[in-house]
Design an enzyme around this catalytic site. Structure first.
Site, mmCIF file in Angstrom:
data_model
loop_
_atom_site.group_PDB
_atom_site.id
_atom_site.type_symbol
_atom_site.label_atom_id
_atom_site.label_comp_id
_atom_site.label_asym_id
_atom_site.label_seq_id
_atom_site.Cartn_x
_atom_site.Cartn_y
_atom_site.Cartn_z
ATOM 1 N N TYR A 76 0.124 -27.294 -26.939
ATOM 2 C CA TYR A 76 1.467 -27.595 -27.426
ATOM 3 C C TYR A 76 1.473 -28.962 -28.113
ATOM 4 O O TYR A 76 1.184 -29.982 -27.489
ATOM 5 C CB TYR A 76 2.488 -27.600 -26.286
ATOM 6 C CG TYR A 76 2.770 -26.242 -25.674
ATOM 7 C CD1 TYR A 76 2.359 -25.058 -26.281
ATOM 8 C CD2 TYR A 76 3.472 -26.142 -24.475
ATOM 9 C CE1 TYR A 76 2.630 -23.825 -25.711
ATOM 10 C CE2 TYR A 76 3.748 -24.900 -23.898
ATOM 11 C CZ TYR A 76 3.310 -23.747 -24.522
ATOM 12 O OH TYR A 76 3.580 -22.526 -23.950
ATOM 13 N N ALA A 77 1.813 -28.950 -29.386
ATOM 14 C CA ALA A 77 1.834 -30.168 -30.204
ATOM 15 C C ALA A 77 0.511 -30.927 -30.081
ATOM 16 O O ALA A 77 0.480 -32.150 -29.993
ATOM 17 C CB ALA A 77 3.001 -31.072 -29.806
#
Length: 330
Positions: A76-77
């Site tokens: 995530y990111a």
């Protein structure tokens, strides 16, 4: 498998206000010793549509509402989500009060389910989260190019080292979960305790006609992902013009059709009967389903969090549950 958790006075509230709130019930994750508020806050928007300040506010609101289950992933990111969550726990000094789940297998640096990739991924996640252990580790993909024995042995070593407490699957079919359980039994290693799968009012068949039976037999805790159908089940997308107002709106476009509106109409009526939000009812429906421990939901703003938490305190009648079942029938 449930336990009533007495309501505490929350920061910034009076004791009278806290006493007025109904009790909620914590839930066990499968056969594990983990007990969680029946909602997992996803960090999938942290570092994307939620910056540092927004993430901190969202997490603060979640914890003040007695939420304790945080779900993220090393992908995530590009790891920033884990960094933001780790920094928040360090600043709030509340790591011991949180149940932290993360996933490995999709990161650019350590993709796949080979033993070394898993071990490197976990080491990196522990560093970003600023913790000595991960409470629940998900295998983010079902990597059939790697023998299950290698993957399961690697996870068991991490559990033996105290770096991981429990683990589960994500995107695994019922047959693969059965294969994994057989392999765990043959090798004498720790089995999965949880499964994360796509499940909501508009996506029922895949789980209910397959995975649900296997999860029940194996005693797996079910964490529905896409619990609000990319935000559609919050009621914020009623026409195509609404899609342009949100970076994630395009994901909800496919629900703007007859069945989607039928489900929204049923949610609207029941939400009005409970004087609560549409999203709250959509999550309460999931929490009524056998085996569901905690739907995984995200928020881009702290103001969205209370209506998500409220699902744990809403009790749908048998008639209301049946009405939602009929509206969403496949």
């Amino acid at each position: 498998m449930t336990q009533v958790h007495p309501t505490r006075s929350l920061p910034g509230t009076t004791s009278a206000r806290a006493d007025a709130q109904p009790h909620f019930v914590t839930r066990a994750i499968g056969s594990s010793s983990l007990r969680v508020f029946p909602l997992a806050l996803s960090g999938n928007v942290f570092g994307w549509t939620a910056d540092d300040a927004a993430a901190t506010s969202i997490l603060d609101t979640f914890a003040e509402g007695e939420g304790n289950f945080i779900d993220t992933a090393d992908s995530y990111a590009a790891g920033r989500s884990e960094l933001m969550i780790g920094r928040w726990m360090r600043e709030r000094r509340n790591r011991d009060a949180m149940v932290v789940a993360t996933k490995v297998g999709k990161s650019r640096e350590n993709p796949g389910m080979h033993a070394e990739a898993i071990k490197r991924s976990v080491t990196a996640s522990l560093s970003r989260l600023g913790t000595s252990h991960i409470d629940l580790l998900y295998l983010h993909i079902d990597d059939e190019s790697v023998d299950f024995d290698e993957t399961l042995l690697a996870v068991d070593e991490l559990i033996g080292e105290g770096k991981v407490r429990y683990f589960g699957g994500s995107d695994h079919t019922g047959n693969r979960l059965i294969q994994a359980r057989i392999a765990c039994g043959q090798m004498g290693v720790a089995p999965m305790v949880a499964i994360q799968s796509h499940y909501n009012l508009l996506h029922r068949q895949e789980y209910e006609t397959g995975l649900a039976h296997v999860a029940a037999i194996q005693g797996l805790g079910m964490m529905p992902r896409f619990a609000l159908a990319s935000g559609f089940l919050s009621g914020k997308y009623r026409q195509r013009a609404d899609l342009a107002s949100n970076p994630r709106g395009h994901d909800a476009a496919k629900y703007l059709r007859r069945k989607g509106f039928k489900v929204l109409n049923a949610l609207d009526e029941i939400a009005e009967e409970h004087d609560t939000a549409v999203a709250t009812i959509a999550l309460a429906w999931l929490l009524n389903k056998p085996g569901v421990a905690a739907p995984v939901v995200s928020a881009s703003r702290a103001t969205q969090v209370p209506e998500l938490l409220a699902a744990a305190r809403v009790h749908l009648t048998r008639h209301q549950s049946a009405e939602l079942d009929r509206a969403s029938a496949y």
